[in-house]
Write a protein that holds these residues in place. Structure first.
Motif, mmCIF file in Angstrom:
data_model
loop_
_atom_site.group_PDB
_atom_site.id
_atom_site.type_symbol
_atom_site.label_atom_id
_atom_site.label_comp_id
_atom_site.label_asym_id
_atom_site.label_seq_id
_atom_site.Cartn_x
_atom_site.Cartn_y
_atom_site.Cartn_z
ATOM 1 N N LEU A 160 -7.792 4.918 6.430
ATOM 2 C CA LEU A 160 -6.404 4.943 6.886
ATOM 3 C C LEU A 160 -5.840 6.348 6.741
ATOM 4 O O LEU A 160 -6.098 7.033 5.749
ATOM 5 C CB LEU A 160 -5.524 4.003 6.053
ATOM 6 N N MET A 191 0.771 2.865 6.441
ATOM 7 C CA MET A 191 -0.468 2.509 5.757
ATOM 8 C C MET A 191 -0.281 1.272 4.888
ATOM 9 O O MET A 191 -1.188 0.446 4.764
ATOM 10 C CB MET A 191 -0.980 3.687 4.938
ATOM 11 N N ARG A 230 -2.567 -1.867 5.550
ATOM 12 C CA ARG A 230 -3.421 -2.341 4.471
ATOM 13 C C ARG A 230 -3.177 -3.822 4.199
ATOM 14 O O ARG A 230 -4.125 -4.593 3.951
ATOM 15 C CB ARG A 230 -3.160 -1.529 3.199
ATOM 16 N N TYR A 276 -7.853 5.655 1.902
ATOM 17 C CA TYR A 276 -6.725 6.219 2.622
ATOM 18 C C TYR A 276 -6.492 7.672 2.250
ATOM 19 O O TYR A 276 -6.816 8.122 1.160
ATOM 20 C CB TYR A 276 -5.457 5.395 2.372
#
Length: 436
Positions: free
Chosen positions: A361, A368, A372, A387
């Motif tokens: 990500l 995000m 997620r 991420y």
């Protein structure tokens, strides 16, 4: 390893210290910069100082480290500190600077908490600090050694071979070493620091992802000009680069660092990004194409409009070169201008993402968090979701034991900015947001 004597003291005082950490870190930075103004020249990010993001990230890192020690006093939570170590290495942080930070941080703790800081309490928190500092120094020494970098001289001049306007607010700079030597080794997903001389004579440093394949002598960074939004100042470094950098000029860069990198496996891969968060994803795609990968790849990107989607043509070209790759784009506006694009904000429902995929990500924190949450709901294990944060990492959700439930609403706009660069001693679980 946290001592048996200190553990109960830290456990008893952590709530009080955590509650006061914002005030402590504000006083810490204010006093340190008043007495050591040279630290603002290239090492600390003035934008993050002004916004308060830096002190919030520092407070979060201290609290998270202390919590990790209490959870398992026998180990050092090195994984928690990996992102910070990479960031420090990209800035040339040296071991002696930890003593400077210690001096001003513990002075601030004493001033804020007063008589509550007994000798026992001070000793216990001193132990926590030096456990954290020692773990970082060890990791940073290893990173410097692997990169063949002297932290006292971490910078190198690079010549701008080409400047390419990607969108009205995004430009790419193609670079080669000015000394004609070989470029340093790098991995897809890593970033470099750019050290820029500002009009007032000081230096400011920001990190930018390498946005191209790493097999030749050229490197590319792609820089978004960060606008002033909701009272936040414009990104001073991104604007300076857009105003002044042309082909034939030079930029001062660090070696590449960053631990959110593409692993060379056959596992299915999902690359999820928004806005300028596409830059490390394009580097990963270039690496896959250059190595002839047959890995299954899903590229999922959200942006304001096709005209604002930087490196869109590169993404399409690379996806076409990979036999098992597909791309899905979402645009808030003008989606009809891009074949197959969807209108609105990103929604992963119905994409049938493989549960065994490695997911990367990159984008704004609200984006995000929402993505997620969707991935977890779809059955993707948290351990497979990695991420990259552009700026001080104020999201501790991925750390073991700190899974703050992110808001799953898709009403948060998938936008991000990519002028980056927190200062040292800041990011608790990750790397680089709007700091410009």
């Amino acid at each position: 390893m946290l001592s048996l004597e200190s553990a109960p003291v830290i456990r008893a005082t952590l709530p009080v210290v955590s509650e006061a950490l914002d005030e402590i870190t504000a006083r810490f930075y204010g006093t340190m910069f008043a007495e050591r103004p040279e630290l603002l020249d290239g090492l600390f990010n003035r934008g993050n100082q002004a916004s308060g993001e830096q002190r919030k990230a520092l407070a979060g890192s201290i609290a998270a480290f202390a919590q990790a020690l209490l959870a398992d006093p026998e180990t050092r939570p090195d994984a928690l500190l990996s992102r910070i170590a990479h960031k420090h290495a990209a800035l040339g942080v040296t071991e002696d600077q930890y003593s400077i930070v210690h001096k001003y941080l513990f002075r601030a703790i004493g001033e804020v908490l007063g008589d509550a800081v007994t000798a026992e309490v001070a000793s216990a928190w001193d132990e926590v600090y030096w456990l954290m500092a020692g773990a970082l120094v060890a990791q940073e020494a290893r990173l410097y050694q692997e990169a063949e970098v002297d932290p006292r001289h971490p910078w190198r001049q690079w010549t701008v071979v080409e400047r390419r306007e990607e969108t009205p607010d995004v430009a790419s700079f193609l670079l080669r070493p000015a000394d004609d030597g070989p470029p340093p080794a790098a991995r897809a997903g890593q970033y470099v620091s750019v050290r820029a001389l500002m009009p007032d004579g000081t230096h400011q440093t920001r990190q930018y992802s390498l946005s191209n394949a790493l097999g030749d002598r050229l490197r590319r960074i792609t820089v978004k000009r960060v606008a002033s939004v909701a009272g936040a100042p414009e990104g001073e470094v991104s604007h300076q680069l857009h105003r002044t950098v042309r082909a034939g000029g030079e930029l001062t860069l660090s070696a590449p660092f960053g631990d959110v990198v593409l692993d060379d496996t056959d596992t299915p891969l999902v690359l999820v990004s928004a806005g300028i968060g596409c830059t490390p994803m394009v580097a990963m795609l270039e690496h896959l194409a250059a190595t002839g990968s047959a890995r299954p790849v899903r590229v999922v990107h959200a942006d304001r409009a096709p005209a604002d989607h930087a490196l869109r043509a590169d993404t399409r070209r690379l996806v076409a070169q990979l036999p098992e790759a597909r791309a899905e784009f979402w645009y808030e506006q003008d989606a009809a201008e891009e074949a197959g694009a969807r209108t609105g904000l990103m929604d992963l429902d119905g994409l049938d993402l493989p549960a065994d995929a490695d997911v990367y990500l990159c984008g704004a924190l609200p984006f995000m968090r929402a993505v997620r949450a969707q991935l977890l709901q779809a059955g993707v294990p948290a351990r497979r979701i990695r991420y990259e944060v552009f700026g001080p990492d104020l999201w501790l959700a991925h750390a073991e034991g700190c899974d703050a439930r992110p808001p799953g609403s898709r009403k948060q706009a998938p936008r991000t900015s990519r002028s980056v660069g927190p200062g040292p001693f800041t990011a608790s679980c990750s790397s680089r947001t709007r700091s410009g």
